[in-house]
Design a protein around this motif. Sequence first.
Motif, mmCIF file in Angstrom:
data_model
loop_
_atom_site.group_PDB
_atom_site.id
_atom_site.type_symbol
_atom_site.label_atom_id
_atom_site.label_comp_id
_atom_site.label_asym_id
_atom_site.label_seq_id
_atom_site.Cartn_x
_atom_site.Cartn_y
_atom_site.Cartn_z
ATOM 1 N N SER A 440 86.715 29.889 80.243
ATOM 2 C CA SER A 440 86.478 29.914 81.493
ATOM 3 C C SER A 440 85.839 31.364 82.150
ATOM 4 C CB SER A 440 87.683 29.478 82.484
ATOM 5 O OG SER A 440 87.633 29.743 83.764
ATOM 6 N N ARG A 441 85.476 31.583 83.184
ATOM 7 C CA ARG A 441 84.832 32.846 83.529
ATOM 8 C C ARG A 441 86.119 33.565 84.547
ATOM 9 N NH1 ARG A 441 81.433 30.475 88.928
ATOM 10 N NH2 ARG A 441 82.531 28.666 89.165
ATOM 11 N N TYR A 442 87.119 32.987 84.828
ATOM 12 C CA TYR A 442 88.194 33.379 85.422
ATOM 13 C C TYR A 442 89.336 33.745 84.417
ATOM 14 C CZ TYR A 442 86.090 30.959 89.237
ATOM 15 O OH TYR A 442 85.398 30.447 90.392
ATOM 16 N N LYS A 443 90.182 34.698 84.963
ATOM 17 C CA LYS A 443 91.351 35.377 84.235
ATOM 18 C C LYS A 443 92.624 34.653 84.342
ATOM 19 C CE LYS A 443 89.280 40.023 84.151
ATOM 20 N NZ LYS A 443 89.390 41.463 84.489
ATOM 21 N N ASN A 444 93.423 34.881 83.359
ATOM 22 C CA ASN A 444 95.015 34.254 83.226
ATOM 23 C C ASN A 444 94.867 32.811 83.899
ATOM 24 O OD1 ASN A 444 95.614 36.878 82.971
ATOM 25 N ND2 ASN A 444 95.786 37.365 84.995
ATOM 26 N N THR A 445 93.876 31.906 83.091
ATOM 27 C CA THR A 445 94.024 30.560 83.414
ATOM 28 C C THR A 445 94.553 29.783 82.163
ATOM 29 O OG1 THR A 445 91.629 30.717 82.512
ATOM 30 C CG2 THR A 445 92.014 30.756 84.873
ATOM 31 N N ASP A 446 95.010 30.157 81.266
ATOM 32 C CA ASP A 446 95.592 29.562 80.194
ATOM 33 C C ASP A 446 97.258 29.829 80.320
ATOM 34 O OD1 ASP A 446 97.013 31.776 78.305
ATOM 35 O OD2 ASP A 446 94.972 32.334 78.726
ATOM 36 N N ASP A 447 97.889 28.791 79.854
ATOM 37 C CA ASP A 447 99.270 28.547 80.104
ATOM 38 C C ASP A 447 100.127 29.995 79.618
ATOM 39 O OD1 ASP A 447 100.674 27.666 76.996
ATOM 40 O OD2 ASP A 447 98.599 27.537 77.299
ATOM 41 N N ILE A 448 99.689 30.492 78.598
ATOM 42 C CA ILE A 448 100.436 31.929 78.275
ATOM 43 C C ILE A 448 100.245 32.863 79.186
ATOM 44 C CG2 ILE A 448 100.736 33.597 76.610
ATOM 45 C CD1 ILE A 448 100.102 31.544 74.798
ATOM 46 N N ALA A 449 98.961 33.266 79.846
ATOM 47 C CA ALA A 449 98.703 34.372 80.681
ATOM 48 C C ALA A 449 99.076 34.053 82.008
ATOM 49 C CB ALA A 449 97.208 34.634 80.698
ATOM 50 N N TRP A 450 98.854 32.816 82.516
ATOM 51 C CA TRP A 450 99.251 32.206 83.675
ATOM 52 C C TRP A 450 100.482 32.415 83.917
ATOM 53 C CZ3 TRP A 450 102.516 28.935 86.105
ATOM 54 C CH2 TRP A 450 102.364 28.694 87.343
ATOM 55 N N ARG A 451 101.627 32.189 83.129
ATOM 56 C CA ARG A 451 103.012 32.264 83.198
ATOM 57 C C ARG A 451 103.439 33.531 83.243
ATOM 58 N NH1 ARG A 451 106.669 27.974 80.263
ATOM 59 N NH2 ARG A 451 107.641 27.629 82.065
ATOM 60 N N ALA A 452 102.820 34.538 82.524
ATOM 61 C CA ALA A 452 103.071 35.913 82.483
ATOM 62 C C ALA A 452 102.779 36.646 83.793
ATOM 63 C CB ALA A 452 102.356 36.441 81.359
ATOM 64 N N GLU A 453 101.731 36.067 84.513
ATOM 65 C CA GLU A 453 101.450 36.548 85.579
ATOM 66 C C GLU A 453 102.227 36.296 86.725
ATOM 67 O OE1 GLU A 453 96.980 37.082 88.083
ATOM 68 O OE2 GLU A 453 97.868 35.032 87.675
ATOM 69 N N PHE A 454 102.579 34.651 86.781
ATOM 70 C CA PHE A 454 103.551 34.263 87.673
ATOM 71 C C PHE A 454 104.934 34.822 87.637
ATOM 72 C CE2 PHE A 454 106.807 31.128 89.429
ATOM 73 C CZ PHE A 454 105.994 30.810 90.566
#
Length: 473
Positions: A440-454
Amino acid sequence: MSTEITIKDAAKQLNISVQRVRTLCRTSELDARKVGNSWIIDKDSLNSYGLKTAHKIAEDHPAYNVNKQKPIALSFFSGAMGLDLGIEKAGFEIRLACEIDKYCRQTIALNKPNAALLSDINHYDAGDIRQAAGLTEKDDIDLIVGGPPCQAFSTAGKRKGFNDDRGNVFLKFLDLCLQLKPKYFVIENVRGLLSCPLEHRPHYKRGEGYTELDEDELKGGALNFILKRLESSGYGFSFNLYNAANFGTPQIRERVIIICSRDRKRPPYLVPTHSEHGEHGLPKWNTVKRCISKLDKHDHLNFPEKRLKYYKLLKAGENWKSLPIDLQKEAMGKSFYSGGGKTGFLRRLAWNKPSPTLVTHPAMPATDLAHPEEDRPLSVQEYKRIQEFPDKWQLAGPLIQQYKQIGNAVPVGLGYAVGSLIFRLLRGIQVIQPVNFKYSRYKNTDDIAWRAEFSQNLSNSRKSSNSNKRKAL
């Protein structure tokens, strides 16, 4: 074997006049034969015509003539069946479709008469689903797929999440999946799911004098709630924001796909078949020209005359910004001075690129989807090609409803990617993924990166809350 019925019976079934039925027979819109001075009509032909023109209601019914040789898939929020066509293409049997929309139900009945058809998901429990699909309690379900209504999470809506009635059916779908315990189930939704809170706190109740946002009120609170439910149920999962163009679709269309596995293992991501510039040794993205240039028949809406004069000045790939400045102001009116890119106004598709995301109406001022050269919106036939539906796929209802069905659909190619991955997992076939692929063109949209950010956002909120408490003391 098909049976035949009289004109009077046909008129009664369609709720139209006998004279109108005679006209349909004479024009061969119904398969009929003349007997003396009257007509005898083929029942299957009448049923098909009634569904396609929305004169006939698509009734709920169980599955017919099931195929026990293929893995079983059940579909919810089926729409026009774009996701299902891809799943089917990968080797599954779509045993059941569940859909509430009148026109989509008619489309399903036209094209997949043997699949069980159910209406409002809220009216059924796990036992009802099994019975309609011809399954016993001992029968294992290989796959359940569903795209719950996305408006509750869309960035274009009010972002009420699960407080919205449409969000509640999301939870109903999740509950049914956990009760039916398939080997795999798939949740498809819009990008807004990644950032929608579970509980929305009005902005006037934030900031100084108010407590910090809690876990459910943070961006992504709704998805976090879903993931916690999955973890407590014992299902493994992965998700990503996938651009359909990376799977052969001639369209930029991004959707969140959550893949859930009963074996508790984290499933791999979908395997791309294309890339924007040929990265990873894959073919480049498909283009509009490749998919629509050889179509002959076109059923389409029209642009109003006041917009047509500007379209006649634009070439493929251009929009209102390509007009002389005086015509830009004339064409856009007050919108000329508003913010935003406004690239959807007076937009002609480019031949050598994928299409922008198809919308439910190709002739709305802010989301125009004009043919690259002809002075008209895209036709329904072109919509079908861009979404990768078969040309022979029949759509029920008036033209505007046909656009809506295809515009809301998941591209068949993305559905095929989902089905292919799960088919391989069921068969124990190794899945090889490209390293560091940009889905995707967006950042932190996979489960690993998204959960880390959340988790980081939650930690920051708690630190801020504790700091405020100390200051208050």
